[in-house]
Design a protein around this motif. Structure first.
Motif, mmCIF file in Angstrom:
data_model
loop_
_atom_site.group_PDB
_atom_site.id
_atom_site.type_symbol
_atom_site.label_atom_id
_atom_site.label_comp_id
_atom_site.label_asym_id
_atom_site.label_seq_id
_atom_site.Cartn_x
_atom_site.Cartn_y
_atom_site.Cartn_z
ATOM 1 N N LEU A 95 20.169 52.505 64.392
ATOM 2 C CA LEU A 95 19.545 53.647 63.729
ATOM 3 C C LEU A 95 20.066 54.976 64.280
ATOM 4 O O LEU A 95 20.273 55.923 63.535
ATOM 5 C CB LEU A 95 18.016 53.571 63.854
ATOM 6 N N GLU A 96 20.311 54.995 65.584
ATOM 7 C CA GLU A 96 20.777 56.244 66.198
ATOM 8 C C GLU A 96 22.110 56.675 65.606
ATOM 9 O O GLU A 96 22.329 57.847 65.301
ATOM 10 C CB GLU A 96 20.916 56.043 67.705
ATOM 11 N N LEU A 97 23.012 55.693 65.416
ATOM 12 C CA LEU A 97 24.318 55.986 64.813
ATOM 13 C C LEU A 97 24.147 56.433 63.366
ATOM 14 O O LEU A 97 24.790 57.378 62.908
ATOM 15 C CB LEU A 97 25.215 54.740 64.840
ATOM 16 N N ALA A 98 23.267 55.718 62.650
ATOM 17 C CA ALA A 98 23.069 56.014 61.224
ATOM 18 C C ALA A 98 22.532 57.415 61.017
ATOM 19 O O ALA A 98 22.764 58.036 59.974
ATOM 20 C CB ALA A 98 22.120 54.985 60.612
ATOM 21 N N MET A 99 21.794 57.939 62.019
ATOM 22 C CA MET A 99 21.233 59.289 61.906
ATOM 23 C C MET A 99 22.276 60.370 62.181
ATOM 24 O O MET A 99 22.011 61.545 62.000
ATOM 25 C CB MET A 99 20.063 59.480 62.893
ATOM 26 N N GLN A 100 23.457 59.959 62.626
ATOM 27 C CA GLN A 100 24.500 60.943 62.926
ATOM 28 C C GLN A 100 25.204 61.385 61.646
ATOM 29 O O GLN A 100 25.580 60.540 60.816
ATOM 30 C CB GLN A 100 25.552 60.332 63.863
ATOM 31 N N GLU A 101 25.407 62.682 61.516
ATOM 32 C CA GLU A 101 26.103 63.201 60.333
ATOM 33 C C GLU A 101 27.528 62.677 60.286
ATOM 34 O O GLU A 101 28.255 62.764 61.262
ATOM 35 C CB GLU A 101 26.119 64.730 60.368
ATOM 36 N N GLY A 102 27.891 62.140 59.140
ATOM 37 C CA GLY A 102 29.266 61.676 58.976
ATOM 38 C C GLY A 102 29.451 60.198 59.267
ATOM 39 O O GLY A 102 30.440 59.600 58.868
ATOM 40 N N TRP A 103 28.498 59.593 59.942
ATOM 41 C CA TRP A 103 28.623 58.166 60.250
ATOM 42 C C TRP A 103 28.176 57.355 59.041
ATOM 43 O O TRP A 103 27.084 57.548 58.521
ATOM 44 C CB TRP A 103 27.777 57.802 61.478
ATOM 45 N N SER A 104 29.001 56.435 58.589
ATOM 46 C CA SER A 104 28.683 55.727 57.353
ATOM 47 C C SER A 104 29.255 54.325 57.337
ATOM 48 O O SER A 104 30.305 54.064 57.919
ATOM 49 C CB SER A 104 29.253 56.506 56.156
ATOM 50 N N THR A 105 28.549 53.415 56.658
ATOM 51 C CA THR A 105 29.060 52.056 56.466
ATOM 52 C C THR A 105 29.416 51.833 54.996
ATOM 53 O O THR A 105 29.441 50.704 54.511
ATOM 54 C CB THR A 105 28.005 50.998 56.886
ATOM 55 N N ALA A 106 29.671 52.912 54.275
ATOM 56 C CA ALA A 106 29.936 52.811 52.844
ATOM 57 C C ALA A 106 31.236 52.069 52.560
ATOM 58 O O ALA A 106 32.206 52.162 53.314
ATOM 59 C CB ALA A 106 30.014 54.209 52.232
ATOM 60 N N GLU A 112 34.398 56.180 46.300
ATOM 61 C CA GLU A 112 35.037 56.626 45.054
ATOM 62 C C GLU A 112 34.035 57.276 44.126
ATOM 63 O O GLU A 112 34.389 58.106 43.294
ATOM 64 C CB GLU A 112 35.699 55.448 44.332
ATOM 65 N N MET A 113 32.761 56.912 44.290
ATOM 66 C CA MET A 113 31.720 57.495 43.444
ATOM 67 C C MET A 113 31.184 58.789 44.034
ATOM 68 O O MET A 113 30.277 59.390 43.492
ATOM 69 C CB MET A 113 30.585 56.489 43.265
ATOM 70 N N GLY A 114 31.718 59.172 45.187
ATOM 71 C CA GLY A 114 31.269 60.421 45.785
ATOM 72 C C GLY A 114 30.206 60.243 46.846
ATOM 73 O O GLY A 114 29.663 61.208 47.370
ATOM 74 N N PHE A 115 29.910 58.986 47.193
ATOM 75 C CA PHE A 115 28.914 58.728 48.228
ATOM 76 C C PHE A 115 29.555 58.243 49.508
ATOM 77 O O PHE A 115 30.762 58.115 49.596
ATOM 78 C CB PHE A 115 27.874 57.733 47.707
ATOM 79 N N GLY A 116 28.717 57.970 50.478
ATOM 80 C CA GLY A 116 29.231 57.476 51.745
ATOM 81 C C GLY A 116 29.746 58.553 52.660
ATOM 82 O O GLY A 116 30.558 58.294 53.537
ATOM 83 N N ALA A 117 29.279 59.791 52.472
ATOM 84 C CA ALA A 117 29.683 60.871 53.377
ATOM 85 C C ALA A 117 28.938 60.786 54.697
ATOM 86 O O ALA A 117 29.206 61.545 55.616
ATOM 87 C CB ALA A 117 29.438 62.224 52.714
#
Lengths: 149, 114
Positions: A95-106, A112-117
């Motif tokens: 959770l700590e990583l997921a709360m970091q801006e820019g960290w993503s598992t997309a 390609e749809m514009g998500f996962g930033a």
């Protein structure tokens, strides 16, 4: 917690449950807009509507993209909205990583749809006044966000 | 002009150029135009959620009928230009529009000269 908060929690009323279909990108975001429309009709001010809509949208997108489907529950109390968005998906491993801006598992498809930033959970935190996330590997995820008017 | 022509009388002073929807939500402020090359239903929903005034699609991209319908229901004007992102933003800037950094500063400090 201040006595005023306790009083409001007691007066929390369940409003509506909104099912969220997993992996359905065509419909993704429609629940948030339905919530925004409902609260607009109730007479919430524009800035509160925006914060609720962004919170709901990011939480909804997470359920669609990662949670395999779930639901959003809307509650209201005087001067406050509570959103509970939950799924029975794989849960957030760190959770700590997921709360970091820019960290993503997309995945690439999502990007390609514009998500996962990697801004989803940070955006929820920024737009809510109280945030509680219950999650863990294999445990699903419950995001509870409260927004004051 | 592809949709929402009834809402065209609103005045636009700021714009945000982005292809990343979560960045739009992170940095947006209400009352701005979205300039994007991304064409999918989430663009309309993101713009609606963020309280934006309209969407300009660059690089000649055009939304499909479903997106146009969605935008009409949301009261969101959709426009398309053959200009690329940089040129479109440049043209808007020259026309007097400013970006999110400017808008944030404005909201924090008040209008210049005060």
């Amino acid at each position: 917690m201040a006595p005023r908060d306790d009083n409001r929690q007691d007066r929390l009323q369940f409003v509506q449950a909104f099912p969220i279909k997993g992996d359905d990108f065509a419909a993704a975001g429609s629940v948030s807009l339905a919530i925004k429309k409902l609260l607009k009709e109730v007479g919430f001010p524009p800035e509160t509507l925006r914060r609720v809509a962004i919170t709901a949208f990011e939480a909804e997108m997470n359920v669609v993209m990662y949670g395999g489907g779930g639901e959003a529950l809307l509650y209201m109390a005087p001067g406050m909205v509570r959103l509970v968005v939950r799924d029975q998906g794989p849960g957030i491993e760190n959770l700590e990583l997921a709360m970091q801006e820019g960290w993503s598992t997309a995945t690439d498809t999502m990007r390609e749809m514009g998500f996962g930033a990697g801004m989803g959970l940070p955006n929820i935190k920024k737009n809510s006044d109280r945030l509680d996330i219950q999650t863990g590997p294999g445990r699903g995820t419950i995001v509870q966000a409260e927004i004051d008017i | 002009m592809l949709a929402g022509s009834r809402a065209l009388d609103r005045e636009v002073t700021h714009a945000q150029g982005s292809d990343l929807m979560s960045d739009v939500l992170a940095f947006s402020q209400p009352g701005a135009l979205l300039v994007t090359g991304l064409v999918n239903p989430q663009v309309i929903r993101t713009a609606d959620v963020a309280g934006m005034l309209g969407v300009v699609f660059v690089r000649g991209k055009r939304p499909d009928q479903a997106m146009i319908q969605m935008a009409e229901e949301a009261g969101l004007p959709l426009l398309s230009t053959r200009l690329g992102m940089f040129d479109a933003c440049g043209a808007l800037y020259q026309g007097g529009l400013r970006g999110m950094t400017h808008l944030t500063r404005l909201r924090e400090n008040g209008p210049p000269g005060r």
